[in-house]
Design a protein around this motif. Structure first.
Motif, PDB file in Angstrom:
ATOM      1  N   SER A  27      14.784 -45.577  25.437  1.00  0.00           N
ATOM      2  CA  SER A  27      15.801 -46.520  24.934  1.00  0.00           C
ATOM      3  C   SER A  27      16.653 -45.917  24.122  1.00  0.00           C
ATOM      4  N   MET A  28      16.356 -44.970  23.340  1.00  0.00           N
ATOM      5  CA  MET A  28      17.091 -44.449  22.292  1.00  0.00           C
ATOM      6  C   MET A  28      17.873 -42.963  22.576  1.00  0.00           C
ATOM      7  N   LEU A  29      17.625 -42.545  23.979  1.00  0.00           N
ATOM      8  CA  LEU A  29      18.365 -41.392  24.400  1.00  0.00           C
ATOM      9  C   LEU A  29      19.685 -41.551  24.684  1.00  0.00           C
ATOM     10  N   ASP A  30      20.564 -40.514  24.794  1.00  0.00           N
ATOM     11  CA  ASP A  30      21.949 -40.676  24.863  1.00  0.00           C
ATOM     12  C   ASP A  30      22.731 -41.067  23.764  1.00  0.00           C
ATOM     13  N   ASN A  31      22.318 -41.043  22.605  1.00  0.00           N
ATOM     14  CA  ASN A  31      23.030 -41.367  21.296  1.00  0.00           C
ATOM     15  C   ASN A  31      23.173 -40.247  20.279  1.00  0.00           C
ATOM     16  N   GLY A  32      23.250 -39.077  20.847  1.00  0.00           N
ATOM     17  CA  GLY A  32      23.737 -37.947  19.865  1.00  0.00           C
ATOM     18  C   GLY A  32      22.498 -37.121  19.196  1.00  0.00           C
ATOM     19  N   LYS A  33      20.971 -37.842  19.263  1.00  0.00           N
ATOM     20  CA  LYS A  33      20.063 -37.024  18.689  1.00  0.00           C
ATOM     21  C   LYS A  33      18.601 -36.950  19.377  1.00  0.00           C
ATOM     22  N   PRO A  34      17.984 -35.627  19.193  1.00  0.00           N
ATOM     23  CA  PRO A  34      16.887 -35.632  19.889  1.00  0.00           C
ATOM     24  C   PRO A  34      15.704 -36.383  19.193  1.00  0.00           C
ATOM     25  N   ILE A  35      14.705 -36.759  19.908  1.00  0.00           N
ATOM     26  CA  ILE A  35      13.681 -37.925  19.339  1.00  0.00           C
ATOM     27  C   ILE A  35      12.323 -37.052  19.078  1.00  0.00           C
ATOM     28  N   MET A  36      11.750 -37.289  17.895  1.00  0.00           N
ATOM     29  CA  MET A  36      10.346 -36.841  17.450  1.00  0.00           C
ATOM     30  C   MET A  36       9.370 -37.787  17.405  1.00  0.00           C
ATOM     31  N   ILE A  37       8.255 -37.810  18.187  1.00  0.00           N
ATOM     32  CA  ILE A  37       7.186 -38.781  18.042  1.00  0.00           C
ATOM     33  C   ILE A  37       6.128 -38.163  17.387  1.00  0.00           C
ATOM     34  N   LEU A  38       5.687 -38.824  16.176  1.00  0.00           N
ATOM     35  CA  LEU A  38       4.793 -38.320  15.291  1.00  0.00           C
ATOM     36  C   LEU A  38       3.436 -39.136  15.658  1.00  0.00           C
ATOM     37  N   ALA A  39       2.165 -38.157  16.418  1.00  0.00           N
ATOM     38  CA  ALA A  39       1.080 -39.042  16.683  1.00  0.00           C
ATOM     39  C   ALA A  39      -0.079 -38.949  15.817  1.00  0.00           C
ATOM     40  N   HIS A  40      -0.498 -40.010  15.056  1.00  0.00           N
ATOM     41  CA  HIS A  40      -1.686 -39.819  14.405  1.00  0.00           C
ATOM     42  C   HIS A  40      -2.729 -39.685  15.072  1.00  0.00           C
ATOM     43  N   THR A  41      -3.604 -38.673  15.206  1.00  0.00           N
ATOM     44  CA  THR A  41      -4.637 -38.488  15.907  1.00  0.00           C
ATOM     45  C   THR A  41      -5.808 -37.995  15.146  1.00  0.00           C
ATOM     46  N   ILE A  42      -7.062 -37.950  16.018  1.00  0.00           N
ATOM     47  CA  ILE A  42      -8.411 -37.460  15.502  1.00  0.00           C
ATOM     48  C   ILE A  42      -8.633 -36.262  16.371  1.00  0.00           C
ATOM     49  N   MET A  43      -8.970 -35.034  15.801  1.00  0.00           N
ATOM     50  CA  MET A  43      -9.480 -33.772  16.291  1.00  0.00           C
ATOM     51  C   MET A  43     -10.891 -34.224  16.899  1.00  0.00           C
ATOM     52  N   GLY A  44     -11.254 -33.752  18.082  1.00  0.00           N
ATOM     53  CA  GLY A  44     -12.483 -34.006  18.641  1.00  0.00           C
ATOM     54  C   GLY A  44     -12.574 -35.443  19.027  1.00  0.00           C
ATOM     55  N   LYS A  45     -11.643 -36.432  19.376  1.00  0.00           N
ATOM     56  CA  LYS A  45     -11.672 -37.832  19.302  1.00  0.00           C
ATOM     57  C   LYS A  45     -12.417 -37.836  20.679  1.00  0.00           C
ATOM     58  N   GLY A  46     -13.610 -38.900  20.713  1.00  0.00           N
ATOM     59  CA  GLY A  46     -14.064 -39.255  22.156  1.00  0.00           C
ATOM     60  C   GLY A  46     -15.738 -39.118  21.815  1.00  0.00           C
ATOM     61  N   VAL A  47     -16.029 -38.138  20.917  1.00  0.00           N
ATOM     62  CA  VAL A  47     -17.378 -37.636  20.605  1.00  0.00           C
ATOM     63  C   VAL A  47     -17.566 -37.550  19.400  1.00  0.00           C
ATOM     64  N   ASP A  48     -18.594 -38.250  18.935  1.00  0.00           N
ATOM     65  CA  ASP A  48     -18.855 -38.718  17.265  1.00  0.00           C
ATOM     66  C   ASP A  48     -19.060 -37.349  16.430  1.00  0.00           C
ATOM     67  N   PHE A  49     -19.793 -36.379  16.741  1.00  0.00           N
ATOM     68  CA  PHE A  49     -19.979 -35.180  15.818  1.00  0.00           C
ATOM     69  C   PHE A  49     -18.705 -34.300  16.092  1.00  0.00           C
ATOM     70  N   MET A  50     -17.939 -34.310  16.976  1.00  0.00           N
ATOM     71  CA  MET A  50     -16.731 -33.558  17.072  1.00  0.00           C
ATOM     72  C   MET A  50     -15.675 -33.970  16.381  1.00  0.00           C
ATOM     73  N   SER A  51     -15.471 -35.192  15.807  1.00  0.00           N
ATOM     74  CA  SER A  51     -14.445 -36.077  15.437  1.00  0.00           C
ATOM     75  C   SER A  51     -14.102 -35.552  13.937  1.00  0.00           C
ATOM     76  N   ASP A  52     -12.911 -35.700  13.873  1.00  0.00           N
ATOM     77  CA  ASP A  52     -12.044 -35.345  12.531  1.00  0.00           C
ATOM     78  C   ASP A  52     -12.839 -34.235  11.743  1.00  0.00           C
ATOM     79  N   THR A  53     -12.778 -33.126  12.469  1.00  0.00           N
ATOM     80  CA  THR A  53     -13.370 -31.687  11.989  1.00  0.00           C
ATOM     81  C   THR A  53     -12.800 -30.691  12.496  1.00  0.00           C
ATOM     82  N   ASN A  54     -12.501 -29.451  11.936  1.00  0.00           N
ATOM     83  CA  ASN A  54     -12.108 -28.365  12.515  1.00  0.00           C
ATOM     84  C   ASN A  54     -12.919 -27.549  13.125  1.00  0.00           C
ATOM     85  N   GLU A  55     -14.395 -28.001  13.212  1.00  0.00           N
ATOM     86  CA  GLU A  55     -15.192 -27.029  13.400  1.00  0.00           C
ATOM     87  C   GLU A  55     -15.307 -26.704  14.837  1.00  0.00           C
ATOM     88  N   TYR A  56     -14.799 -27.635  15.728  1.00  0.00           N
ATOM     89  CA  TYR A  56     -14.747 -27.461  17.214  1.00  0.00           C
ATOM     90  C   TYR A  56     -13.348 -27.187  17.638  1.00  0.00           C
TER      91      TYR A  56
END
Length: 284
Positions: free
Chosen positions: A231-260
């Motif tokens: 709905s914000m398109l065509d107003n002269g600016k590109p749009i950036m969506i910043l998604a707060h996420t968790i690495m390894g989401k879905g598997v407990d021992f993989m979550s929120d770590t860079n190990e995998y």
């Protein structure tokens, strides 16, 4: 037909299973970041994008297009493309095998439907997306260009050059995402290069973008935020969506770590992981 939130959640679970099975079978790949971006790509390809998988073309005229900048999360990209109908799901078995179209980073020489650029070197996807979006504007094509980056990738200078270019040329048919999981291969983003992935809303606003934020694992919120971005398109600016996420989401021992980030699972770990992810569409 757009998939419902419940259907999207089921697809996301299957895609995460695909990611685990593909990377474990090849003993190579990047499962962690693939799993943090899963809900974003599933929502885009199965609910938000106007696409025709059976009639894929490189130029993408008359349809929305997507560019994967963070190329090492190819297991996610391949799973989503296959499940969306770009190529047979059974081909996922060939991930990273010699001669396969499903290389570790997406490539173009094999003509894999859904892939428009080779995204091995980080930092390039936003530049290509901005260029394609500008081309669509010049052609009078009203469809949208999407791009996905990782937060560690923001350490690449080309991202910021592209950000300036898109804002300066008022490329307002471009919606980009950052998977903001705060992890990269050598540790947390903050420990690798302090400040590089912090204050992102203020940075992109300063570069001339409109900025939205969301929970990258709430499919309902992802859909509503993309709808707001449209709905914000065509107003002269590109749009950036910043998604707060968790690495390894879905598997407990993989979550929120860079190990995998770039490490695959053992056969025993795979069984533990798959037990936490519902099989909804049938494994390949």
């Amino acid at each position: 037909m757009k998939k419902s939130v419940r259907e999207l959640e089921e697809i996301a679970s299957q895609v995460r299973r695909d990611i685990i099975r593909m990377t474990t079978a090849s003993a190579s790949g990047h499962p962690g970041g693939s799993m943090s971006s899963t809900d974003i790509l599933v929502s885009l390809f199965f609910n938000q994008m106007d696409i025709e998988p059976a009639n894929f073309t490189i130029d993408g005229k008359g349809e929305d297009v997507f560019y994967l900048s963070i190329g090492h999360i190819s297991p996610l990209f391949y799973s989503v493309l296959a499940r969306r109908g770009y190529f047979p799901v059974d081909e996922l078995k060939t991930f990273r095998l010699f001669g396969s179209r499903l290389q570790g980073h997406p490539c173009v020489e094999s003509g894999l439907p859904g892939v428009r650029i080779a995204s091995g070197s980080l930092g390039q996807g936003l530049a290509v997306a901005a260029g394609h979006a500008l081309a669509k504007k010049l052609d009078g094509d009203k469809k949208v260009v999407y791009a996905l980056m990782g937060d560690g990738e923001l350490e690449e200078g080309e991202i910021w050059e592209s950000s300036m270019f898109a804002a300066a040329h008022k490329i307002d048919n471009l919606i980009a995402f950052v998977d903001w999981n705060r992890q990269q291969i050598d540790g947390s983003c903050e420990s690798v290069l302090p400040g590089a992935s912090s204050n992102l809303p203020e940075k992109f606003k300063a570069f001339g973008w409109d900025v939205l934020e969301l929970d990258g694992h709430s499919i309902e919120q992802i859909i509503s935020t993309i709808e707001k971005a449209k709905s914000m398109l065509d107003n002269g600016k590109p749009i950036m969506i910043l998604a707060h996420t968790i690495m390894g989401k879905g598997v407990d021992f993989m979550s929120d770590t860079n190990e995998y980030h770039g490490k695959t699972l053992s056969a025993e770990q795979q069984e533990i992981a798959l037990a936490q992810l519902k099989e909804t569409l049938g494994d390949f």
